[in-house]
Design an enzyme around this catalytic site. Structure first.
Site, PDB file in Angstrom:
ATOM      1  N   HIS A 105      -1.353  -6.552   6.225  1.00 42.48           N
ATOM      2  CA  HIS A 105      -1.868  -5.499   7.100  1.00 42.48           C
ATOM      3  C   HIS A 105      -1.494  -4.113   6.562  1.00 42.48           C
ATOM      4  O   HIS A 105      -2.346  -3.224   6.434  1.00 42.48           O
ATOM      5  CB  HIS A 105      -1.283  -5.692   8.502  1.00 42.48           C
ATOM      6  CG  HIS A 105      -1.765  -4.719   9.524  1.00 42.48           C
ATOM      7  ND1 HIS A 105      -2.750  -5.018  10.438  1.00 42.48           N
ATOM      8  CD2 HIS A 105      -1.397  -3.432   9.789  1.00 42.48           C
ATOM      9  CE1 HIS A 105      -2.970  -3.972  11.218  1.00 42.48           C
ATOM     10  NE2 HIS A 105      -2.156  -2.997  10.843  1.00 42.48           N
ATOM     11  N   GLU A 106      -0.230  -3.947   6.212  1.00 46.85           N
ATOM     12  CA  GLU A 106       0.232  -2.638   5.748  1.00 46.85           C
ATOM     13  C   GLU A 106      -0.243  -2.324   4.340  1.00 46.85           C
ATOM     14  O   GLU A 106      -0.437  -1.143   3.999  1.00 46.85           O
ATOM     15  CB  GLU A 106       1.765  -2.575   5.818  1.00 46.85           C
ATOM     16  CG  GLU A 106       2.328  -2.716   7.217  1.00 46.85           C
ATOM     17  CD  GLU A 106       1.755  -1.676   8.174  1.00 46.85           C
ATOM     18  OE1 GLU A 106       1.506  -0.536   7.740  1.00 46.85           O
ATOM     19  OE2 GLU A 106       1.551  -2.011   9.352  1.00 46.85           O
TER      20      GLU A 106
END
Length: 305
Positions: free
Chosen positions: A153-154
Site C-alpha cells: 500500500h505504501e
C-alpha cells in the site's frame, strides 16, 4: 521511565533519533531513508506507463470510495430494518447508537483523504480480534498478511508521489498495539502545490495496489495446483490423509496419515479412482477366510503382559 530520568533522557532521545525510532504508549515506529534510492528508481521507471497505471488507480479509487459509502448505507438500512422487525421497543437505544456511529463514519469519510477512508473501511470490514474470532494458530499468517498489504500500500503512495515530483523523505514500519503496518513520509508542501488530479493519483495509489495484490493472490491460489505440480509426483498410489478413530484400519497395525496405498489385495492402486474401483470390486467378490485355533485367537486378543 527513561524520559522522566534527567540523566538518561537526553541520551535516550538521541539514541531514538539516531536509529529513526519513535516510542509511545501502544505505538512504536521506525523510519529510515535506506530505501529512498530504490523508491526513486521505481518512481522514474517508464514515466508513461506509471502515468497510465496510477490514472487507472485513481479511477478505481473514486469508484471504490463511492461504492464503499453505498455499501455502508445499505448495511445501515439492513441493520435498522432488522432491529425494528425483531424488537422495536427494546432496541431503540441500540438503534440510536448504531445510527450515530455509522453516520459519524460516513461524514468523516468524506472529509478525510482516500487513504484514511480505505484504511478505516478495511478495519471495519475485517474486524478480526486475535484469540476471540481469529484462531491463535493463524496469527502468524494474519499479521504477515497485514504487514505485506501495508508495505505494498505504501509503496504505491511513494512511487506515485515521486512520479508526481513530490519529495520523498523516507519509509517506515510501525506496530500499533499488536497490529503491524507501514508508512511513507512525503514533503507536505510539495504535496499541496500539485494539482488535485495529481494528489488523487497519489492518494488512490495505495488502495489500487492493494486491489492488484488481492487479484494476484486470488490467481496464485487458483493456480496453486499447477504451480506446485513440478514439486510433487502422482500416479503412485492413494495417499492416506485421515483415518477415522472407529475404523478397523486404525491402530498400531493399521494405516497412518501419510501412508501410500499401492494395492488392495491383488488390485493395483495408482490414484483415488483406482482406490474406489478396487473397493467396489472387492465388495462384490466372496472373501477367503482363515482358520486359526482358539488359543491363538485368545493370545492375539489378550496378549500376555
Amino acid at each position: 521511565v527513561l524520559q522522566s530520568s534527567s540523566s538518561l533522557k537526553a541520551s535516550y532521545e538521541d539514541w531514538l533519533l539516531t536509529y529513526g525510532l519513535s516510542v509511545s504508549p501502544f505505538h512504536m515506529r521506525w523510519q529510515t531513508a535506506l530505501f529512498n534510492r530504490q523508491f526513486y528508481t521505481w518512481g522514474r521507471w517508464k514515466p508513461r506507463f506509471l502515468y497510465l497505471w496510477f490514472s487507472v488507480g485513481m479511477v478505481f479509487g473514486i469508484v471504490a470510495m463511492f461504492g464503499s459509502v453505498i455499501l455502508l448505507g445499505k448495511t445501515l438500512m439492513q441493520t435498522l430494518t432488522q432491529m425494528l422487525t425483531e424488537a422495536p421497543k427494546a432496541q431503540n437505544d441500540r438503534m440510536l447508537q448504531v445510527v450515530v456511529s455509522v453516520l459519524r463514519s460516513l461524514f468523516q469519510s468524506w472529509e478525510l483523504t482516500f487513504r484514511t477512508f480505505s484504511m478505516a473501511y478495511t478495519m471495519l470490514k475485517s474486524s478480526h480480534v486475535p484469540g476471540v474470532n481469529l484462531p491463535v494458530s493463524q496469527l502468524t499468517y494474519f499479521f504477515s498478511a497485514i504487514l505485506i498489504s501495508g508495505v505494498i500500500h505504501e509503496v504505491g503512495h511513494g512511487v506515485a508521489a515521486i512520479r508526481e515530483q513530490v519529495r520523498f523523505n523516507g519509509f517506515g514500519i510501525f506496530i500499533f498495539i499488536v497490529y503491524p503496518g507501514a508508512f511513507v513520509d512525503l514533503f507536505t508542501t510539495h504535496l499541496q502545490l500539485i494539482s488535485p488530479v495529481q494528489q488523487l493519483r497519489i492518494f488512490c495509489a495505495g488502495v489500487w495496489h492493494n486491489f492488484v495484490l488481492g487479484v494476484a493472490s486470488f490467481l496464485v491460489l487458483f493456480l496453486l495446483p499447477a504451480i506446485l505440480f513440478p514439486f510433487y509426483y502422482t500416479g503412485v498410489g492413494a495417499l492416506v490423509t485421515e483415518v477415522a478413530e472407529d475404523s478397523p484400519a486404525n491402530g498400531p497395525r493399521g494405516l497412518f496419515v501419510g501412508d501410500i496405498v499401492t494395492n488392495l489385495q491383488d488390485c493395483p492402486v495408482y490414484n483415488v479412482e483406482d482406490w474406489n474401483s478396487c473397493l467396489g470390486d472387492i465388495s462384490e467378490k466372496s472373501q477367503v477366510g482363515y482358520c486359526i485355533s482358539a488359543a491363538t485367537l485368545q493370545q492375539l486378543s489378550f496378549p500376555a503382559r
